[in-house]
Design a protein around this motif. Structure first.
Motif, PDB file in Angstrom:
ATOM      1  N   GLY A   1     -19.476   5.509  10.506  1.00  0.00           N
ATOM      2  CA  GLY A   1     -18.499   6.027  11.453  1.00  0.00           C
ATOM      3  C   GLY A   1     -17.066   5.714  11.094  1.00  0.00           C
ATOM      4  O   GLY A   1     -16.138   6.316  11.647  1.00  0.00           O
ATOM      5  N   THR A   2     -16.839   4.771  10.149  1.00  0.00           N
ATOM      6  CA  THR A   2     -15.470   4.467   9.727  1.00  0.00           C
ATOM      7  C   THR A   2     -14.858   5.696   9.062  1.00  0.00           C
ATOM      8  O   THR A   2     -15.458   6.297   8.168  1.00  0.00           O
ATOM      9  N   ARG A   3     -13.648   6.070   9.490  1.00  0.00           N
ATOM     10  CA  ARG A   3     -12.977   7.246   8.951  1.00  0.00           C
ATOM     11  C   ARG A   3     -12.480   6.979   7.536  1.00  0.00           C
ATOM     12  O   ARG A   3     -12.013   5.876   7.212  1.00  0.00           O
ATOM     13  N   VAL A   4     -12.572   8.032   6.669  1.00  0.00           N
ATOM     14  CA  VAL A   4     -12.066   7.965   5.305  1.00  0.00           C
ATOM     15  C   VAL A   4     -11.161   9.179   5.093  1.00  0.00           C
ATOM     16  O   VAL A   4     -11.622  10.319   5.100  1.00  0.00           O
ATOM     17  N   SER A   5      -9.868   8.952   4.931  1.00  0.00           N
ATOM     18  CA  SER A   5      -8.892  10.013   4.708  1.00  0.00           C
ATOM     19  C   SER A   5      -8.538  10.032   3.219  1.00  0.00           C
ATOM     20  O   SER A   5      -8.020   9.031   2.693  1.00  0.00           O
ATOM     21  N   ILE A   6      -8.807  11.151   2.537  1.00  0.00           N
ATOM     22  CA  ILE A   6      -8.625  11.229   1.082  1.00  0.00           C
ATOM     23  C   ILE A   6      -7.616  12.336   0.758  1.00  0.00           C
ATOM     24  O   ILE A   6      -7.758  13.470   1.232  1.00  0.00           O
TER      25      ILE A   6
ATOM     26  N   ALA B   1       0.828  -1.197   0.000  1.00  0.00           N
ATOM     27  CA  ALA B   1       0.000   0.000   0.000  1.00  0.00           C
ATOM     28  C   ALA B   1       0.865   1.250   0.000  1.00  0.00           C
ATOM     29  O   ALA B   1       1.932   1.267   0.614  1.00  0.00           O
ATOM     30  N   PRO B   2       0.447   2.320  -0.708  1.00  0.00           N
ATOM     31  CA  PRO B   2       1.168   3.589  -0.585  1.00  0.00           C
ATOM     32  C   PRO B   2       1.124   4.063   0.864  1.00  0.00           C
ATOM     33  O   PRO B   2       0.130   3.856   1.575  1.00  0.00           O
ATOM     34  N   ALA B   3       2.188   4.716   1.309  1.00  0.00           N
ATOM     35  CA  ALA B   3       2.252   5.168   2.701  1.00  0.00           C
ATOM     36  C   ALA B   3       1.209   6.252   2.952  1.00  0.00           C
ATOM     37  O   ALA B   3       1.083   7.189   2.156  1.00  0.00           O
ATOM     38  N   PRO B   4       0.431   6.165   4.033  1.00  0.00           N
ATOM     39  CA  PRO B   4      -0.543   7.210   4.350  1.00  0.00           C
ATOM     40  C   PRO B   4       0.158   8.460   4.868  1.00  0.00           C
ATOM     41  O   PRO B   4       1.311   8.397   5.321  1.00  0.00           O
ATOM     42  N   ILE B   5      -0.536   9.609   4.807  1.00  0.00           N
ATOM     43  CA  ILE B   5       0.071  10.838   5.312  1.00  0.00           C
ATOM     44  C   ILE B   5      -0.017  10.900   6.836  1.00  0.00           C
ATOM     45  O   ILE B   5       0.736  11.618   7.475  1.00  0.00           O
ATOM     46  N   GLN B   6      -0.965  10.162   7.424  1.00  0.00           N
ATOM     47  CA  GLN B   6      -1.033  10.000   8.867  1.00  0.00           C
ATOM     48  C   GLN B   6      -1.880   8.771   9.172  1.00  0.00           C
ATOM     49  O   GLN B   6      -2.546   8.243   8.283  1.00  0.00           O
ATOM     50  N   THR B   7      -1.827   8.309  10.403  1.00  0.00           N
ATOM     51  CA  THR B   7      -2.576   7.113  10.772  1.00  0.00           C
ATOM     52  C   THR B   7      -3.568   7.433  11.881  1.00  0.00           C
ATOM     53  O   THR B   7      -3.484   8.485  12.541  1.00  0.00           O
ATOM     54  N   TYR B   8      -4.516   6.494  12.078  1.00  0.00           N
ATOM     55  CA  TYR B   8      -5.581   6.686  13.067  1.00  0.00           C
ATOM     56  C   TYR B   8      -5.770   5.382  13.833  1.00  0.00           C
ATOM     57  O   TYR B   8      -5.281   4.318  13.429  1.00  0.00           O
ATOM     58  N   GLU B   9      -6.509   5.474  14.909  1.00  0.00           N
ATOM     59  CA  GLU B   9      -6.789   4.282  15.706  1.00  0.00           C
ATOM     60  C   GLU B   9      -7.988   3.537  15.129  1.00  0.00           C
ATOM     61  O   GLU B   9      -8.894   4.133  14.549  1.00  0.00           O
ATOM     62  N   GLY B  10      -7.995   2.221  15.327  1.00  0.00           N
ATOM     63  CA  GLY B  10      -9.116   1.403  14.885  1.00  0.00           C
ATOM     64  C   GLY B  10      -9.114   1.189  13.387  1.00  0.00           C
ATOM     65  O   GLY B  10      -8.090   1.301  12.710  1.00  0.00           O
TER      66      GLY B  10
ATOM     67  N   TRP C   1      -9.914   2.203   9.619  1.00  0.00           N
ATOM     68  CA  TRP C   1     -10.059   3.425   8.838  1.00  0.00           C
ATOM     69  C   TRP C   1      -9.566   3.173   7.419  1.00  0.00           C
ATOM     70  O   TRP C   1      -8.912   2.164   7.136  1.00  0.00           O
ATOM     71  N   LEU C   2      -9.911   4.106   6.518  1.00  0.00           N
ATOM     72  CA  LEU C   2      -9.562   3.967   5.106  1.00  0.00           C
ATOM     73  C   LEU C   2      -8.681   5.125   4.666  1.00  0.00           C
ATOM     74  O   LEU C   2      -8.953   6.290   5.009  1.00  0.00           O
ATOM     75  N   ASP C   3      -7.659   4.798   3.905  1.00  0.00           N
ATOM     76  CA  ASP C   3      -6.785   5.801   3.305  1.00  0.00           C
ATOM     77  C   ASP C   3      -6.974   5.746   1.798  1.00  0.00           C
ATOM     78  O   ASP C   3      -6.758   4.689   1.181  1.00  0.00           O
ATOM     79  N   ALA C   4      -7.409   6.865   1.180  1.00  0.00           N
ATOM     80  CA  ALA C   4      -7.608   6.932  -0.268  1.00  0.00           C
ATOM     81  C   ALA C   4      -6.564   7.872  -0.857  1.00  0.00           C
ATOM     82  O   ALA C   4      -6.614   9.086  -0.624  1.00  0.00           O
ATOM     83  N   ASN C   5      -5.630   7.328  -1.590  1.00  0.00           N
ATOM     84  CA  ASN C   5      -4.575   8.102  -2.231  1.00  0.00           C
ATOM     85  C   ASN C   5      -4.978   8.308  -3.693  1.00  0.00           C
ATOM     86  O   ASN C   5      -5.009   7.359  -4.483  1.00  0.00           O
TER      87      ASN C   5
END
Length: 324
Positions: A317-322, A188-197, A199-203
């Motif tokens: 409630g699931t976080r989505v970081s885009i 996976a491409p590296a996320p710009i930050q991480t979260y607990e539990g 969550w989704l990272d969309a690059n």
């Protein structure tokens, strides 16, 4: 003396429906419409009735009459001829179709029965001819089509007949098996930050990846279709706010009339998980295979396997970081 005898009033007779038109010389005397989006033909004026097939946008239909919110229509094309019911809001008024809509197409020179991918933006025609008035619409490069035969066109070139009775130049089609899902990245491409539990990272940097994380551990990496201009996928921090297992997506809900460019009417869109109030979501994208690149109205489109997996893994409630 002259007696005036009054005859009883004549009973009003219902206006008979027009006869189906089967030749171009009759077309000017009929009422015509075109489909504004993907349009199912029903056996009865009822959404739950049997569906014969689905027409592509721009398909010509003769209107024989109306029953409440439904139109009784006739498809004039040889090999497609027949009467059916269509929701009237899926139709727009039209001039009579060209003579090509009534012309008997050539028989298959050979069977093909194979999927193919378009290697260029390509006109789709109602008859195998390069003439402008034979064109039904345009298909985008990268689109998948199902071919059932090869014919010689009016121009002497080789054309393919699609499974819905239309035609494409053979030179624009690469015959290859349709993939069951996109090829996944090994890492996976590296996320710009991480979260607990969870969550989704969309690059959104192409090829576009959506990665499911459990804390800092990547669980699954998926290629996705992102939004293209003028409706790019939004960037920022979101959460899943609503989920719909199976729905119809209608461009009118985001302000695009069905008669306008970029319109759509898509049934049976599965595993939709909304992360904005104006309609951006993650969902199964069955009408395109352009995974990893732009091609949507802002949503993140996934393969069936990935969208089904994500439906079971994520929740409201699931976080989505885009981001890019």
């Amino acid at each position: 003396m002259c007696l005036l005898v009054l005859a009883p009033p004549a009973l009003a007779q219902p206006t008979p429906w027009p006869e189906p038109v089967t030749s171009p010389d009759q077309a000017a005397f009929a009422v015509w419409a075109v489909t504004l989006g993907p349009t199912p033909l029903h056996s009865q004026p009822d959404q739950a009735s049997e569906t014969f097939r689905e027409l592509r946008p721009g398909s010509p239909l003769q209107v024989l009459g109306y029953t409440e919110d439904w139109a009784t229509v006739y498809d004039p094309r040889p090999g497609q001829q027949g009467t059916a019911y269509v929701r009237s809001d899926l139709l727009g008024p039209s001039d009579p179709p060209s003579a090509y809509a009534f012309k008997q197409p050539p028989a298959n020179e050979e069977p093909v029965d194979q999927t193919g991918r378009l290697i260029a933006d390509t006109p789709l025609a109602v008859f195998p001819s390069p003439a402008a008035d034979a064109v039904l619409g345009d298909l985008d490069e990268g689109s998948w089509v199902t071919i059932d035969g090869a014919v010689q066109g009016e121009d002497g070139a080789r054309w393919y007949r699609t499974d819905d009775g239309n035609f494409l130049l053979a030179d624009a089609v690469s015959l290859e098996p349709m993939p069951s899902g996109p090829t996944l990245a090994a890492t996976a491409p590296a996320p710009i930050q991480t979260y607990e539990g969870r969550w989704l990272d969309a690059n959104l940097t192409e090829p576009v990846h959506v990665t499911a994380y459990d804390n800092t551990t990547p669980v699954r990496t998926m290629l996705a279709i992102k939004g293209r201009i003028p409706r790019p996928t939004p960037t920022g921090e979101f959460t899943i706010i609503r989920r719909v297992a199976n729905e119809t997506m209608d461009s009118r809900t985001i302000g695009i009339p069905l008669s306008a460019p970029g319109s759509y009417y898509l049934k049976n869109v599965l595993f939709t998980q909304y992360f904005t109030s104006d309609g951006a979501s993650l969902h199964y994208n069955y009408w395109s295979s352009n995974f990893g690149y732009a091609g949507s109205h802002g949503c993140l489109g996934l393969s069936y396997a990935d969208s089904a997996w994500l439906w079971n893994w994520a929740a409201v409630g699931t976080r989505v970081s885009i981001h890019y």
